[in-house]
Design a protein around this motif. Sequence first.
Motif, PDB file in Angstrom:
ATOM      1  N   ASN A  59      -5.167  30.915 -12.546  1.00 41.58           N
ATOM      2  CA  ASN A  59      -6.104  29.902 -13.026  1.00 41.58           C
ATOM      3  C   ASN A  59      -6.412  28.825 -11.995  1.00 41.58           C
ATOM      4  N   HIS A  60      -5.910  28.990 -10.791  1.00 38.11           N
ATOM      5  CA  HIS A  60      -6.113  27.996  -9.728  1.00 38.11           C
ATOM      6  C   HIS A  60      -7.157  28.530  -8.755  1.00 38.11           C
ATOM      7  N   GLU A  61      -8.162  27.726  -8.470  1.00 36.81           N
ATOM      8  CA  GLU A  61      -9.269  28.220  -7.640  1.00 36.81           C
ATOM      9  C   GLU A  61      -8.910  28.474  -6.180  1.00 36.81           C
ATOM     10  N   ARG A  62      -7.849  27.842  -5.663  1.00 37.64           N
ATOM     11  CA  ARG A  62      -7.497  27.999  -4.249  1.00 37.64           C
ATOM     12  C   ARG A  62      -6.183  28.752  -4.048  1.00 37.64           C
ATOM     13  N   GLU A  63      -5.751  29.489  -5.035  1.00 36.67           N
ATOM     14  CA  GLU A  63      -4.498  30.235  -4.913  1.00 36.67           C
ATOM     15  C   GLU A  63      -4.707  31.677  -5.360  1.00 36.67           C
ATOM     16  N   THR A  64      -3.853  32.542  -4.841  1.00 32.07           N
ATOM     17  CA  THR A  64      -3.910  33.936  -5.258  1.00 32.07           C
ATOM     18  C   THR A  64      -2.537  34.570  -5.083  1.00 32.07           C
ATOM     19  N   MET A  65      -2.357  35.666  -5.764  1.00 33.15           N
ATOM     20  CA  MET A  65      -1.143  36.469  -5.616  1.00 33.15           C
ATOM     21  C   MET A  65      -1.562  37.926  -5.708  1.00 33.15           C
ATOM     22  N   LEU A  66      -1.065  38.704  -4.774  1.00 30.81           N
ATOM     23  CA  LEU A  66      -1.365  40.134  -4.729  1.00 30.81           C
ATOM     24  C   LEU A  66      -0.065  40.911  -4.812  1.00 30.81           C
ATOM     25  N   VAL A  67      -0.146  42.114  -5.368  1.00 35.48           N
ATOM     26  CA  VAL A  67       1.014  42.991  -5.391  1.00 35.48           C
ATOM     27  C   VAL A  67       0.673  44.288  -4.675  1.00 35.48           C
ATOM     28  N   ALA A  68       1.710  44.905  -4.111  1.00 29.26           N
ATOM     29  CA  ALA A  68       1.600  46.241  -3.535  1.00 29.26           C
ATOM     30  C   ALA A  68       2.202  47.193  -4.562  1.00 29.26           C
ATOM     31  N   GLU A  69       1.439  48.212  -4.893  1.00 25.22           N
ATOM     32  CA  GLU A  69       1.861  49.131  -5.944  1.00 25.22           C
ATOM     33  C   GLU A  69       1.893  50.554  -5.390  1.00 25.22           C
ATOM     34  N   MET A  86      -6.259  16.088  -1.326  1.00 26.19           N
ATOM     35  CA  MET A  86      -7.651  16.371  -0.961  1.00 26.19           C
ATOM     36  C   MET A  86      -7.805  16.698   0.526  1.00 26.19           C
ATOM     37  N   ARG A  87      -7.067  15.998   1.368  1.00 23.30           N
ATOM     38  CA  ARG A  87      -7.200  16.226   2.805  1.00 23.30           C
ATOM     39  C   ARG A  87      -6.551  17.531   3.251  1.00 23.30           C
ATOM     40  N   MET A  88      -5.929  18.227   2.317  1.00 29.57           N
ATOM     41  CA  MET A  88      -5.284  19.501   2.651  1.00 29.57           C
ATOM     42  C   MET A  88      -5.836  20.657   1.817  1.00 29.57           C
ATOM     43  N   HIS A  89      -6.963  20.441   1.149  1.00 30.60           N
ATOM     44  CA  HIS A  89      -7.557  21.505   0.333  1.00 30.60           C
ATOM     45  C   HIS A  89      -7.995  22.706   1.154  1.00 30.60           C
ATOM     46  N   HIS A  90      -8.161  22.530   2.440  1.00 33.08           N
ATOM     47  CA  HIS A  90      -8.650  23.615   3.294  1.00 33.08           C
ATOM     48  C   HIS A  90      -7.530  24.537   3.782  1.00 33.08           C
ATOM     49  N   ILE A  91      -6.278  24.216   3.456  1.00 36.58           N
ATOM     50  CA  ILE A  91      -5.159  25.046   3.925  1.00 36.58           C
ATOM     51  C   ILE A  91      -4.268  25.472   2.770  1.00 36.58           C
ATOM     52  N   GLY A  92      -3.454  26.442   3.061  1.00 36.79           N
ATOM     53  CA  GLY A  92      -2.432  26.895   2.126  1.00 36.79           C
ATOM     54  C   GLY A  92      -1.457  27.759   2.879  1.00 36.79           C
ATOM     55  N   SER A  93      -0.336  28.027   2.249  1.00 34.89           N
ATOM     56  CA  SER A  93       0.674  28.848   2.913  1.00 34.89           C
ATOM     57  C   SER A  93       1.012  30.053   2.055  1.00 34.89           C
ATOM     58  N   PHE A  94       1.531  31.063   2.716  1.00 38.66           N
ATOM     59  CA  PHE A  94       1.888  32.252   1.959  1.00 38.66           C
ATOM     60  C   PHE A  94       3.359  32.598   2.133  1.00 38.66           C
ATOM     61  N   ALA A  95       3.838  33.318   1.137  1.00 41.28           N
ATOM     62  CA  ALA A  95       5.182  33.911   1.159  1.00 41.28           C
ATOM     63  C   ALA A  95       4.999  35.370   0.777  1.00 41.28           C
ATOM     64  N   ILE A 125     -11.023  27.685   1.846  1.00 42.94           N
ATOM     65  CA  ILE A 125      -9.843  27.950   2.676  1.00 42.94           C
ATOM     66  C   ILE A 125     -10.262  28.178   4.125  1.00 42.94           C
ATOM     67  N   GLU A 126      -9.635  27.421   5.032  1.00 44.59           N
ATOM     68  CA  GLU A 126      -9.931  27.542   6.460  1.00 44.59           C
ATOM     69  C   GLU A 126      -8.710  27.929   7.281  1.00 44.59           C
ATOM     70  N   LYS A 127      -7.527  27.579   6.796  1.00 45.22           N
ATOM     71  CA  LYS A 127      -6.310  27.774   7.582  1.00 45.22           C
ATOM     72  C   LYS A 127      -5.221  28.354   6.679  1.00 45.22           C
ATOM     73  N   VAL A 128      -4.614  29.439   7.145  1.00 49.29           N
ATOM     74  CA  VAL A 128      -3.507  30.085   6.433  1.00 49.29           C
ATOM     75  C   VAL A 128      -2.245  29.837   7.242  1.00 49.29           C
ATOM     76  N   THR A 129      -1.211  29.339   6.581  1.00 43.61           N
ATOM     77  CA  THR A 129       0.035  28.996   7.268  1.00 43.61           C
ATOM     78  C   THR A 129       1.213  29.734   6.665  1.00 43.61           C
ATOM     79  N   LEU A 130       2.320  29.692   7.403  1.00 45.61           N
ATOM     80  CA  LEU A 130       3.567  30.260   6.912  1.00 45.61           C
ATOM     81  C   LEU A 130       4.721  29.634   7.673  1.00 45.61           C
ATOM     82  N   GLY A 131       5.888  29.771   7.111  1.00 48.66           N
ATOM     83  CA  GLY A 131       7.121  29.395   7.781  1.00 48.66           C
ATOM     84  C   GLY A 131       8.101  30.541   7.650  1.00 48.66           C
TER      85      GLY A 131
END
Length: 176
Positions: A59-69, A86-95, A125-131
């Motif tokens: 239900n979140h417009e800037r998030e997603t989750m995918l599965v491998a089946e 607001m100043r970080m709406h263009h980025i997100g991180s994945f796990a 979304i402009e930038k995808v990050t991870l740690g």
Amino acid sequence: MPTKLEKKITIRTVRVEDAEAIIQIHRAVISEHDYFIALPTEFKKTTEDHQEWISNILNHERETMLVAEYENNVVGWIVFLSHERMRMHHIGSFAIMLQKEWRNKGIGKLMIHELLSWAEKHPLIEKVTLGTFSTNTRAIELYKKLGFIEEGRKVKEFKFGNGEYVDDVLMYKWVK
């Protein structure tokens, strides 16, 4: 060129009914102690918690989750979470998490490709990050092959019970 196995893998958007499979993978990866921050004793999430988490992501417009089946069984998942500021709406991180027996078969790469494709098409979304742990060298190599760049490290960010420290390697990729 995709391998025979890669051709049999389906990458799709998560469904709430995938929660039990996702939590089982989550628990298994945590129990390995190698590449996850939480200890098994700290992971107290239930299937209901995961159902709610998945529902919130869907239900979140800037998030997603995918599965491998594979043959109707979820063998891995990848989640992209955004920032509320607001100043970080263009980025997100994945796990990303894969059952141990499904690693090193190209499935993680498939999931990341699908995630990056989603991010490239997303208008915000402009930038995808991870740690990742500095000891997770195979993952770091894969991320670099996929165009991710190391932008920094949090030195000795994680401490293991044996007194060993591990850096948190921070990586990013611009998708616009």
